[in-house]
Design a protein around this motif. Structure first.
Motif, PDB file in Angstrom:
ATOM      1  N   PRO A 254     -45.801 -25.304  64.710  1.00 12.11           N
ATOM      2  CA  PRO A 254     -46.100 -24.090  65.495  1.00 12.11           C
ATOM      3  C   PRO A 254     -47.128 -24.320  66.606  1.00 12.11           C
ATOM      4  CG  PRO A 254     -46.122 -23.601  63.146  1.00 12.11           C
ATOM      5  CD  PRO A 254     -46.056 -25.091  63.273  1.00 12.11           C
ATOM      6  N   ALA A 255     -47.984 -25.333  66.434  1.00 14.67           N
ATOM      7  CA  ALA A 255     -48.998 -25.606  67.453  1.00 14.67           C
ATOM      8  C   ALA A 255     -48.498 -26.550  68.540  1.00 14.67           C
ATOM      9  CB  ALA A 255     -50.238 -26.212  66.781  1.00 14.67           C
ATOM     10  N   ASP A 256     -47.300 -27.079  68.346  1.00 15.18           N
ATOM     11  CA  ASP A 256     -46.764 -28.084  69.275  1.00 15.18           C
ATOM     12  C   ASP A 256     -45.310 -27.754  69.619  1.00 15.18           C
ATOM     13  OD1 ASP A 256     -46.594 -30.476  70.754  1.00 15.18           O
ATOM     14  OD2 ASP A 256     -45.907 -31.609  69.005  1.00 15.18           O
ATOM     15  N   PRO A 257     -45.072 -26.585  70.264  1.00 19.83           N
ATOM     16  CA  PRO A 257     -43.686 -26.144  70.506  1.00 19.83           C
ATOM     17  C   PRO A 257     -42.891 -27.101  71.386  1.00 19.83           C
ATOM     18  CG  PRO A 257     -45.258 -24.753  71.691  1.00 19.83           C
ATOM     19  CD  PRO A 257     -46.062 -25.606  70.766  1.00 19.83           C
ATOM     20  N   LYS A 258     -43.575 -27.841  72.274  1.00 19.83           N
ATOM     21  CA  LYS A 258     -42.855 -28.771  73.156  1.00 19.83           C
ATOM     22  C   LYS A 258     -42.697 -30.159  72.539  1.00 19.83           C
ATOM     23  CE  LYS A 258     -44.199 -26.385  77.382  1.00 19.83           C
ATOM     24  NZ  LYS A 258     -45.018 -26.422  78.601  1.00 19.83           N
ATOM     25  N   LYS A 259     -43.197 -30.310  71.304  1.00 23.57           N
ATOM     26  CA  LYS A 259     -43.055 -31.573  70.551  1.00 23.57           C
ATOM     27  C   LYS A 259     -43.702 -32.768  71.265  1.00 23.57           C
ATOM     28  CE  LYS A 259     -39.017 -30.500  67.728  1.00 23.57           C
ATOM     29  NZ  LYS A 259     -39.105 -29.045  67.818  1.00 23.57           N
ATOM     30  N   THR A 260     -44.774 -32.496  71.990  1.00 27.15           N
ATOM     31  CA  THR A 260     -45.462 -33.599  72.668  1.00 27.15           C
ATOM     32  C   THR A 260     -46.129 -34.541  71.670  1.00 27.15           C
ATOM     33  OG1 THR A 260     -47.402 -32.189  72.923  1.00 27.15           O
ATOM     34  CG2 THR A 260     -45.889 -32.292  74.781  1.00 27.15           C
ATOM     35  N   TRP A 261     -46.333 -34.072  70.433  1.00 22.93           N
ATOM     36  CA  TRP A 261     -46.960 -34.905  69.407  1.00 22.93           C
ATOM     37  C   TRP A 261     -45.947 -35.599  68.499  1.00 22.93           C
ATOM     38  CZ3 TRP A 261     -52.139 -35.817  67.660  1.00 22.93           C
ATOM     39  CH2 TRP A 261     -53.126 -35.374  68.550  1.00 22.93           C
TER      40      TRP A 261
END
Length: 362
Positions: A254-261
């Protein structure tokens, strides 16, 4: 492999209503009256939908559990587990999704779910005490990994109180020191997980009163608020870059919606410089949350990107196992249990430790 069918009448059941299970290997020789009880991990379920998924596998039903082999802290080889190899060795299977804290009398009717993790724990411990002879223990160690490592902390003093004063009782938590930390979006995501778990499973009454008398129940799922109130000696084994916590506490979906992590969460070697700086800050916060030193507290905090290091032989005690201050995990835990030395080891920051095995195990 013991199916505790007589526990069903007491309502001590897995999420699907099936009986609890533990695996048992009897002690021998000098270890005949010594016990290591290890609780399996496997996260939590925080709503009926998540718990219902578990009914279809071994995380929520003993129907899907199979025999398993013991290794690491439960291993039976003197060479690879010199301090505990001939003890009575028990693995408690985890099928409740609440770190063995749940106790709701009513069955959840829509999906036919039983929230009874605490009853499962008590039924198995009672069977070990009365049927298997654990009440005669000279030495006892309550241990666990991940959600089971958290359970080892939450149930530690209660376990201690089941024995006579002459029994040496200690507790060991592997990858169970979950941090009450902010995620990359600034929210307390882990806190929301525990709040939902506590509410769903009725956990509050089974959390340590030494903590719940001062904090709200969901905070008493976090070891940093429980451990300072404990009476029983504890050893904390944890990776400072715990792979599960980086995925679920620091950078949850939920904290990384763009999946940059996404790549960084798969392997710390994939992290960008700015992500690595965030991960290093997570380690700093993790170390700050650890309890103050005391003679009864042992620690092994390595700089591996791992989760659970006591159940597999190659990380517990073997050629090439992780080292901190030239000491392997299995030796550090044994030294602490038998008070051969004060065992408190905190590793230098990543990437300083070439002996790390970056892995996830339960």
């Amino acid at each position: 492999m013991v199916f505790l069918k007589n526990a069903v009448a007491k309502g001590a059941v897995c999420l699907d209503g099936s009986p609890p299970v533990y695996h048992f290997s009897p002690g021998s020789g000098s270890g005949a009256n010594n016990w290591v009880v290890h609780m399996e991990g496997g996260g939590w379920c925080r709503n009926a939908d998540e718990c219902a998924v578990r009914k279809g596998n071994f995380r929520g039903s003993s129907k899907f559990m199979r025999p398993l082999s013991f290794s690491g802290i439960l291993g039976g080889s003197q060479k690879f587990n010199p301090d505990f190899y001939n003890w009575n060795r028990v693995k408690i299977r985890y099928c409740d999704g609440s770190s063995f804290t749940g106790d709701v009398e009513a069955v959840e009717t829509a999906k036919n779910l039983y929230y009874r993790g605490f009853r499962v724990w008590r039924a198995i411990i009672d069977d070990l005490l009365t049927v298997r002879g654990m009440n005669k223990a000279q030495n006892a160690l309550l241990s666990g990994c991940s959600a089971g490592g958290l359970a080892a902390i939450l149930h530690c003093d209660r376990f201690h109180d089941l024995f006579p004063a002459t029994t040496k009782v200690k507790c060991f938590s592997d990858a169970g020191f979950f941090l009450d930390g902010k995620d990359i979006s600034g929210n307390n995501y882990a806190r929301s997980i525990y709040k939902n778990v506590v509410n769903l499973h009725g956990s509050a009454k089974n959390l340590p009163t030494s903590c719940t008398s001062k904090q709200s129940p969901e905070l008493c799922m976090f070891p940093q608020y429980v451990v300072p109130t404990m009476r029983t000696p504890l050893f904390i084994l944890n990776a400072a870059y715990d792979s599960w916590q980086i995925k679920n506490v620091l950078a949850p979906s939920p904290a990384d919606p763009k999946k940059t992590w996404a790549q960084c969460k798969l392997d710390i070697k994939n992290c960008s410089p700015s992500q690595l700086a965030t991960v290093q800050n997570f380690r700093t916060d993790f170390l700050a949350a650890l309890p103050k030193p005391s003679p009864s507290l042992g620690m092994f905090i390595d700089s591996c990107n791992a989760h659970c290091q006591s159940g597999a032989q190659d990380t517990w005690l073997a050629d090439g196992s992780p080292l901190v201050n030239k000491t392997q995990i299995g030796k550090a835990v044994g030294d602490w249990y038998f008070e051969r030395e004060v065992s408190r080891r905190i590793d230098c920051p990543y990437p300083c430790n070439p002996t790390c095995k970056n892995r996830e195990d339960d």
